[in-house]
Design an enzyme around this catalytic site. Structure first.
Site, PDB file in Angstrom:
ATOM      1  N   CYS A   1       0.517  -4.268  -1.236  1.00  0.00           N
ATOM      2  CA  CYS A   1       0.283  -3.597   0.046  1.00  0.00           C
ATOM      3  C   CYS A   1       0.229  -2.096  -0.228  1.00  0.00           C
ATOM      4  O   CYS A   1      -0.065  -1.695  -1.347  1.00  0.00           O
ATOM      5  CB  CYS A   1       1.343  -3.987   1.083  1.00  0.00           C
ATOM      6  SG  CYS A   1       3.002  -3.378   0.755  1.00  0.00           S
ATOM      7  N   THR A   2       0.534  -1.294   0.762  1.00  0.00           N
ATOM      8  CA  THR A   2       0.404   0.147   0.603  1.00  0.00           C
ATOM      9  C   THR A   2       1.615   0.757  -0.113  1.00  0.00           C
ATOM     10  O   THR A   2       1.501   1.267  -1.215  1.00  0.00           O
ATOM     11  CB  THR A   2       0.196   0.830   1.968  1.00  0.00           C
ATOM     12  OG1 THR A   2      -0.924   0.220   2.619  1.00  0.00           O
ATOM     13  CG2 THR A   2      -0.068   2.321   1.810  1.00  0.00           C
ATOM     14  N   GLY A   3       2.783   0.685   0.519  1.00  0.00           N
ATOM     15  CA  GLY A   3       3.958   1.355  -0.022  1.00  0.00           C
ATOM     16  C   GLY A   3       4.969   0.454  -0.698  1.00  0.00           C
ATOM     17  O   GLY A   3       5.981   0.928  -1.212  1.00  0.00           O
ATOM     18  N   ASN A   4       4.728  -0.852  -0.669  1.00  0.00           N
ATOM     19  CA  ASN A   4       5.605  -1.846  -1.300  1.00  0.00           C
ATOM     20  C   ASN A   4       7.023  -1.804  -0.718  1.00  0.00           C
ATOM     21  O   ASN A   4       8.004  -1.946  -1.428  1.00  0.00           O
ATOM     22  CB  ASN A   4       5.608  -1.665  -2.819  1.00  0.00           C
ATOM     23  CG  ASN A   4       6.227  -2.829  -3.579  1.00  0.00           C
ATOM     24  OD1 ASN A   4       6.925  -2.613  -4.561  1.00  0.00           O
ATOM     25  ND2 ASN A   4       5.988  -4.059  -3.158  1.00  0.00           N
ATOM     26  N   THR A   5       7.096  -1.609   0.617  1.00  0.00           N
ATOM     27  CA  THR A   5       8.401  -1.635   1.279  1.00  0.00           C
ATOM     28  C   THR A   5       8.447  -2.603   2.454  1.00  0.00           C
ATOM     29  O   THR A   5       9.534  -2.856   2.978  1.00  0.00           O
ATOM     30  CB  THR A   5       8.817  -0.232   1.788  1.00  0.00           C
ATOM     31  OG1 THR A   5       7.837   0.240   2.708  1.00  0.00           O
ATOM     32  CG2 THR A   5       9.007   0.749   0.637  1.00  0.00           C
ATOM     33  N   CYS A   6       7.312  -3.132   2.885  1.00  0.00           N
ATOM     34  CA  CYS A   6       7.295  -4.023   4.052  1.00  0.00           C
ATOM     35  C   CYS A   6       6.652  -5.377   3.729  1.00  0.00           C
ATOM     36  O   CYS A   6       7.335  -6.343   3.444  1.00  0.00           O
ATOM     37  CB  CYS A   6       6.539  -3.383   5.217  1.00  0.00           C
ATOM     38  SG  CYS A   6       7.202  -1.814   5.780  1.00  0.00           S
ATOM     39  N   ARG A   7       5.316  -5.415   3.792  1.00  0.00           N
ATOM     40  CA  ARG A   7       4.602  -6.691   3.686  1.00  0.00           C
ATOM     41  C   ARG A   7       4.714  -7.340   2.314  1.00  0.00           C
ATOM     42  O   ARG A   7       5.056  -8.521   2.207  1.00  0.00           O
ATOM     43  CB  ARG A   7       3.121  -6.509   4.061  1.00  0.00           C
ATOM     44  CG  ARG A   7       2.913  -6.202   5.520  1.00  0.00           C
ATOM     45  CD  ARG A   7       1.493  -5.790   5.817  1.00  0.00           C
ATOM     46  NE  ARG A   7       1.235  -4.476   5.229  1.00  0.00           N
ATOM     47  CZ  ARG A   7       0.102  -3.828   5.322  1.00  0.00           C
ATOM     48  NH1 ARG A   7      -0.924  -4.390   5.943  1.00  0.00           N
ATOM     49  NH2 ARG A   7      -0.054  -2.639   4.801  1.00  0.00           N
TER      50      ARG A   7
ATOM     51  N   ASP B   1       0.259  -4.445   9.603  1.00  0.00           N
ATOM     52  CA  ASP B   1       1.276  -3.606   8.967  1.00  0.00           C
ATOM     53  C   ASP B   1       2.349  -3.251  10.000  1.00  0.00           C
ATOM     54  O   ASP B   1       2.072  -2.538  10.958  1.00  0.00           O
ATOM     55  CB  ASP B   1       0.627  -2.331   8.431  1.00  0.00           C
ATOM     56  CG  ASP B   1       1.579  -1.482   7.604  1.00  0.00           C
ATOM     57  OD1 ASP B   1       2.775  -1.845   7.488  1.00  0.00           O
ATOM     58  OD2 ASP B   1       1.129  -0.453   7.076  1.00  0.00           O
TER      59      ASP B   1
END
Length: 148
Positions: free
Chosen positions: A8-14, A119
């Site tokens: 994903c984008t920041g590797n903190t959620c999805r 997101d």
């Protein structure tokens, strides 16, 4: 042995939630990691992501990592959360073109309406719960494809 990388984008959620979901299926022979296109290395998963995983009784000790050649080469299958993540990987890592898909594309085979997993970043706990449910459903479909 398939090695699956969620991106994903920041590797903190999805992607950490997706990683935790698949890891906690305890499937023999499947290794799982996650990374982010624009991740800062070493961050924990977001507070809401951790809460949702705990509520669903999934254990996952996570630290974010930036997507690099190392992860791309490691992976047999790269599953992204959005079409733009897929495109970015194909541009930056042309050797990965044949093994990168959006999770919706791989899991359901259909991304005609919306290829992206929503997101929840910055959203409510309810948004994270909805994203978790979507990820879980798509991962179940992806597992069927991996098994065949």
């Amino acid at each position: 042995m398939p090695r699956v990388l969620f991106v994903c984008t920041g590797n903190t959620c999805r992607s950490p939630m997706a990683e935790a979901i698949l890891k906690n299926k305890h499937l023999d022979g499947i290794e799982v990691k996650s990374a982010g296109i624009y991740a800062a290395a070493g961050n924990e998963a977001s507070q809401h992501a951790k809460q949702v995983l705990e509520r669903n009784k999934l254990s996952h000790n996570h630290r974010s990592s930036l997507l690099t050649d190392v992860e791309v080469e490691w992976a047999d299958l790269i599953l992204t959360m959005t079409a733009s993540h897929k495109f970015a990987i194909q541009q930056q890592f042309p050797q990965a073109v044949v093994k990168v898909y959006t999770l919706k594309e791989y899991g359901s085979g259909d991304e005609t309406f919306n290829p992206d997993v929503v997101d929840p970043y910055g959203g409510s706990l309810g948004m994270y719960e909805a994203t978790y449910r979507e990820l879980n459903e798509l991962i179940e479909k992806a597992i069927e494809k991996l098994k065949s």
